[in-house]
Design a protein around this motif. Structure first.
Motif, PDB file in Angstrom:
ATOM      1  N   GLY A 125       0.797  -1.214   0.000  1.00  0.00           N
ATOM      2  CA  GLY A 125       0.000   0.000   0.000  1.00  0.00           C
ATOM      3  C   GLY A 125       0.831   1.265   0.000  1.00  0.00           C
ATOM      4  O   GLY A 125       1.995   1.268   0.432  1.00  0.00           O
ATOM      5  N   TYR A 126       0.227   2.339  -0.483  1.00  0.00           N
ATOM      6  CA  TYR A 126       0.930   3.618  -0.586  1.00  0.00           C
ATOM      7  C   TYR A 126       1.457   4.092   0.765  1.00  0.00           C
ATOM      8  O   TYR A 126       2.565   4.641   0.850  1.00  0.00           O
ATOM      9  N   ASP A 127       0.697   3.870   1.829  1.00  0.00           N
ATOM     10  CA  ASP A 127       1.105   4.370   3.144  1.00  0.00           C
ATOM     11  C   ASP A 127       2.405   3.753   3.634  1.00  0.00           C
ATOM     12  O   ASP A 127       3.061   4.307   4.529  1.00  0.00           O
ATOM     13  N   HIS A 128       2.785   2.605   3.076  1.00  0.00           N
ATOM     14  CA  HIS A 128       4.035   1.954   3.474  1.00  0.00           C
ATOM     15  C   HIS A 128       5.165   2.205   2.467  1.00  0.00           C
ATOM     16  O   HIS A 128       6.277   1.709   2.655  1.00  0.00           O
ATOM     17  N   SER A 129       4.876   2.968   1.413  1.00  0.00           N
ATOM     18  CA  SER A 129       5.912   3.266   0.421  1.00  0.00           C
ATOM     19  C   SER A 129       6.908   4.270   0.980  1.00  0.00           C
ATOM     20  O   SER A 129       6.548   5.137   1.777  1.00  0.00           O
ATOM     21  N   VAL A 130       8.165   4.131   0.573  1.00  0.00           N
ATOM     22  CA  VAL A 130       9.235   4.989   1.083  1.00  0.00           C
ATOM     23  C   VAL A 130      10.204   5.340  -0.045  1.00  0.00           C
ATOM     24  O   VAL A 130      10.394   4.559  -0.981  1.00  0.00           O
ATOM     25  N   GLU A 131      10.822   6.484   0.075  1.00  0.00           N
ATOM     26  CA  GLU A 131      11.758   6.944  -0.954  1.00  0.00           C
ATOM     27  C   GLU A 131      12.960   6.028  -1.093  1.00  0.00           C
ATOM     28  O   GLU A 131      13.484   5.833  -2.199  1.00  0.00           O
ATOM     29  N   ASN A 132      13.421   5.441   0.002  1.00  0.00           N
ATOM     30  CA  ASN A 132      14.661   4.664  -0.027  1.00  0.00           C
ATOM     31  C   ASN A 132      14.453   3.163  -0.197  1.00  0.00           C
ATOM     32  O   ASN A 132      15.360   2.377   0.060  1.00  0.00           O
ATOM     33  N   LEU A 133      13.273   2.742  -0.624  1.00  0.00           N
ATOM     34  CA  LEU A 133      12.991   1.306  -0.748  1.00  0.00           C
ATOM     35  C   LEU A 133      13.989   0.604  -1.661  1.00  0.00           C
ATOM     36  O   LEU A 133      14.337  -0.557  -1.452  1.00  0.00           O
ATOM     37  N   TYR A 134      14.461   1.299  -2.686  1.00  0.00           N
ATOM     38  CA  TYR A 134      15.289   0.663  -3.710  1.00  0.00           C
ATOM     39  C   TYR A 134      16.786   0.870  -3.511  1.00  0.00           C
ATOM     40  O   TYR A 134      17.583   0.387  -4.320  1.00  0.00           O
ATOM     41  N   ASP A 135      17.161   1.545  -2.450  1.00  0.00           N
ATOM     42  CA  ASP A 135      18.583   1.798  -2.214  1.00  0.00           C
ATOM     43  C   ASP A 135      19.351   0.489  -2.060  1.00  0.00           C
ATOM     44  O   ASP A 135      18.994  -0.374  -1.249  1.00  0.00           O
ATOM     45  N   ASN A 136      20.408   0.350  -2.874  1.00  0.00           N
ATOM     46  CA  ASN A 136      21.312  -0.801  -2.819  1.00  0.00           C
ATOM     47  C   ASN A 136      20.627  -2.137  -3.120  1.00  0.00           C
ATOM     48  O   ASN A 136      21.104  -3.195  -2.693  1.00  0.00           O
ATOM     49  N   ARG A 137      19.538  -2.083  -3.864  1.00  0.00           N
ATOM     50  CA  ARG A 137      18.839  -3.298  -4.273  1.00  0.00           C
ATOM     51  C   ARG A 137      19.182  -3.652  -5.718  1.00  0.00           C
ATOM     52  O   ARG A 137      19.801  -2.868  -6.450  1.00  0.00           O
ATOM     53  N   SER A 138      18.735  -4.848  -6.135  1.00  0.00           N
ATOM     54  CA  SER A 138      18.949  -5.286  -7.517  1.00  0.00           C
ATOM     55  C   SER A 138      17.721  -4.983  -8.364  1.00  0.00           C
ATOM     56  O   SER A 138      16.586  -5.102  -7.892  1.00  0.00           O
ATOM     57  N   PHE A 139      17.967  -4.624  -9.603  1.00  0.00           N
ATOM     58  CA  PHE A 139      16.902  -4.325 -10.563  1.00  0.00           C
ATOM     59  C   PHE A 139      17.081  -5.265 -11.742  1.00  0.00           C
ATOM     60  O   PHE A 139      18.096  -5.225 -12.439  1.00  0.00           O
ATOM     61  N   ILE A 140      16.110  -6.157 -11.940  1.00  0.00           N
ATOM     62  CA  ILE A 140      16.223  -7.155 -13.002  1.00  0.00           C
ATOM     63  C   ILE A 140      15.514  -6.653 -14.256  1.00  0.00           C
ATOM     64  O   ILE A 140      14.386  -6.159 -14.190  1.00  0.00           O
ATOM     65  N   ILE A 141      16.185  -6.778 -15.388  1.00  0.00           N
ATOM     66  CA  ILE A 141      15.606  -6.430 -16.682  1.00  0.00           C
ATOM     67  C   ILE A 141      15.579  -7.687 -17.535  1.00  0.00           C
ATOM     68  O   ILE A 141      16.553  -8.450 -17.575  1.00  0.00           O
ATOM     69  N   THR A 142      14.451  -7.919 -18.230  1.00  0.00           N
ATOM     70  CA  THR A 142      14.296  -9.151 -19.013  1.00  0.00           C
ATOM     71  C   THR A 142      14.036  -8.822 -20.486  1.00  0.00           C
ATOM     72  O   THR A 142      12.909  -8.975 -20.980  1.00  0.00           O
ATOM     73  N   PRO A 143      15.059  -8.384 -21.204  1.00  0.00           N
ATOM     74  CA  PRO A 143      14.862  -8.022 -22.616  1.00  0.00           C
ATOM     75  C   PRO A 143      14.654  -9.249 -23.493  1.00  0.00           C
ATOM     76  O   PRO A 143      15.047 -10.365 -23.139  1.00  0.00           O
ATOM     77  N   VAL A 144      14.025  -9.014 -24.628  1.00  0.00           N
ATOM     78  CA  VAL A 144      13.872 -10.040 -25.659  1.00  0.00           C
ATOM     79  C   VAL A 144      14.536  -9.523 -26.927  1.00  0.00           C
ATOM     80  O   VAL A 144      15.112  -8.431 -26.950  1.00  0.00           O
ATOM     81  N   ASP A 145      14.475 -10.315 -28.002  1.00  0.00           N
ATOM     82  CA  ASP A 145      15.241  -9.991 -29.203  1.00  0.00           C
ATOM     83  C   ASP A 145      14.953  -8.606 -29.771  1.00  0.00           C
ATOM     84  O   ASP A 145      15.859  -7.930 -30.267  1.00  0.00           O
ATOM     85  N   ASP A 146      13.697  -8.171 -29.712  1.00  0.00           N
ATOM     86  CA  ASP A 146      13.369  -6.895 -30.343  1.00  0.00           C
ATOM     87  C   ASP A 146      13.195  -5.750 -29.341  1.00  0.00           C
ATOM     88  O   ASP A 146      12.612  -4.719 -29.659  1.00  0.00           O
ATOM     89  N   THR A 147      13.717  -5.918 -28.118  1.00  0.00           N
ATOM     90  CA  THR A 147      13.656  -4.825 -27.145  1.00  0.00           C
ATOM     91  C   THR A 147      14.466  -3.637 -27.647  1.00  0.00           C
ATOM     92  O   THR A 147      15.618  -3.785 -28.065  1.00  0.00           O
ATOM     93  N   ASP A 148      13.861  -2.461 -27.620  1.00  0.00           N
ATOM     94  CA  ASP A 148      14.514  -1.246 -28.102  1.00  0.00           C
ATOM     95  C   ASP A 148      15.692  -0.883 -27.197  1.00  0.00           C
ATOM     96  O   ASP A 148      15.537  -0.748 -25.978  1.00  0.00           O
ATOM     97  N   THR A 149      16.873  -0.721 -27.803  1.00  0.00           N
ATOM     98  CA  THR A 149      18.096  -0.469 -27.036  1.00  0.00           C
ATOM     99  C   THR A 149      18.026   0.840 -26.268  1.00  0.00           C
ATOM    100  O   THR A 149      18.413   0.909 -25.090  1.00  0.00           O
TER     101      THR A 149
END
Length: 285
Positions: A125-149
Motif C-alpha cells: 500500500g501507498y502508506d508503506h511506500s518509502v523513498e529509499n525502498l530501492y537503495d542498494n537493491r537489484s533491478f532485473i531487466i528481461t529483454p527479448v530480441d526486439d527490445t529497443d536499445t
C-alpha cells in the motif's frame, strides 16, 4: 521526461517518492483509488493525477500492478499512448507478461521493457511506500530480441537514479526459474511455518531466527496467488526439492541418527558459506 506511474501501492508509491525527490522528471500518478492519488499529490510524490486519456502526454509508463491486472490495464489503454512511449512493468513473473505485453506494444509502436525490482516490505500500500525502498537493491531487466536499445538504457538509468545498485539482465524464463527459488518458495515456507499451533506461545521465546522465518507471512494473498499460478512449474520443482530435503532431516530425527543429522547440517553450512563467498566476490566486480 514525463513519467506516468500506474498503481500507487508499495512499489509504485516508492517509485513516485524516489523519482520526485531524486530527479528532475515530471512524475504523474494513476490509481483507481482517488484517495491514494490525492494523498500522493498533497505529499508532492506526484505533480499530476492522471486519467487514462492523459497517458498520451507521458514519455514513460511504469505499470506497478498485479500480473493479471497489468495485462488487462495495458490492453484497455493501448490506444491512449503516443507512438514511441516506453512501457515498463514491475511484475514478479516475466515469461507470460513479457510475451503478451511485447506483442501488445509492438502492435501500437510502443517500446516495452520488462523489469522486476527486487525490493519490498512486510506490508503493501501507498502508506508503506518509502523513498529509499530501492537503495542498494537489484533491478532485473528481461529483454527479448526486439527490445529497443534506447528504451532499455533509459529504464536502466531511471533504476540507478532511484537507488538500485545492481542491474541484472536475464531472459524471462531464466528470471522465472530463479525467482521461484529465491522469492516465491520463501513466501510459501513462511506462510506454512506460521500455521503451527505453537505460534500461540511464541511471545518471549523468539529472536532473529523466528522473525526472519515469519516476516513475509504477511503476504497479499491475492497478488502472491497470481504470481504462484503463473510460475507453477518452476515453483513445483522447487517445492519437490525442499520436501525431499526436509524428509532427510525428519528421518534422521526419527531414527535418532545424530551422525546423519550432523552431516546434513554440515552440507547446508558449506553450501551457504560458498554462496556468501560467491555473493561477496560478485559484489566487488
Amino acid at each position: 521526461m514525463n513519467i506516468a506511474i500506474a498503481g500507487l501501492g508499495l512499489i509504485g508509491g516508492s517509485f513516485c517518492k524516489a523519482l520526485s525527490n531524486r530527479t528532475d522528471h515530471n512524475i504523474w500518478g494513476f490509481d483507481i483509488n482517488s484517495d491514494v492519488t490525492k494523498k500522493a499529490l498533497s505529499e508532492k510524490s506526484i505533480s499530476r493525477i492522471l486519467s487514462p486519456q492523459d497517458f498520451r502526454d507521458a514519455d514513460i509508463l511504469l505499470i506497478c500492478l498485479h500480473p493479471e491486472i497489468s495485462i488487462k490495464f495495458l490492453n484497455e489503454n493501448l490506444s491512449f499512448f503516443k507512438e514511441g512511449t516506453i512501457i515498463a512493468d514491475v511484475c514478479g513473473v516475466k515469461t507470460r507478461i513479457v510475451n503478451e505485453m511485447s506483442q501488445m506494444c509492438r502492435s501500437h509502436n510502443l517500446r516495452y521493457v520488462g523489469t522486476h525490482p527486487m525490493a519490498g516490505r512486510e506490508f503493501g500500500g501507498y502508506d508503506h511506500s518509502v523513498e529509499n525502498l530501492y537503495d542498494n537493491r537489484s533491478f532485473i531487466i528481461t529483454p527479448v530480441d526486439d527490445t529497443d536499445t534506447d528504451a532499455l538504457e533509459t529504464v536502466k538509468s531511471l533504476a540507478v537514479s532511484v537507488g538500485f545498485s545492481k542491474i541484472v539482465t536475464a531472459s524471462p524464463a531464466e528470471h522465472d526459474k530463479t525467482i521461484a527459488y529465491t522469492s516465491q518458495l520463501a513466501h510459501i515456507v513462511s506462510s506454512a511455518y506460521v500455521k503451527s499451533p505453537s505460534i500461540e506461545n511464541e511471545a518471549g521465546f523468539t529472536a532473529g531466527s523466528f522473525q526472519d522465518m515469519t516476516r513475509i507471512a504477511t503476504v497479499n494473498e491475492h497478488m502472491w496467488t497470481d504470481l504462484f499460478m503463473q510460475n507453477r512449474e518452476p515453483l513445483l520443482a522447487e517445492l519437490d526439492t525442499l520436501i525431499n530435503n526436509l524428509g532427510k532431516y525428519k528421518e534422521a530425527l526419527k531414527n535418532s541418527d545424530a551422525n546423519t543429522m550432523t552431516e546434513l547440517l554440515r552440507e547446508g553450512r558449506l553450501i551457504k558459506e560458498k554462496d556468501l563467498s560467491t555473493y561477496s566476490q560478485k559484489g566487488r566486480e
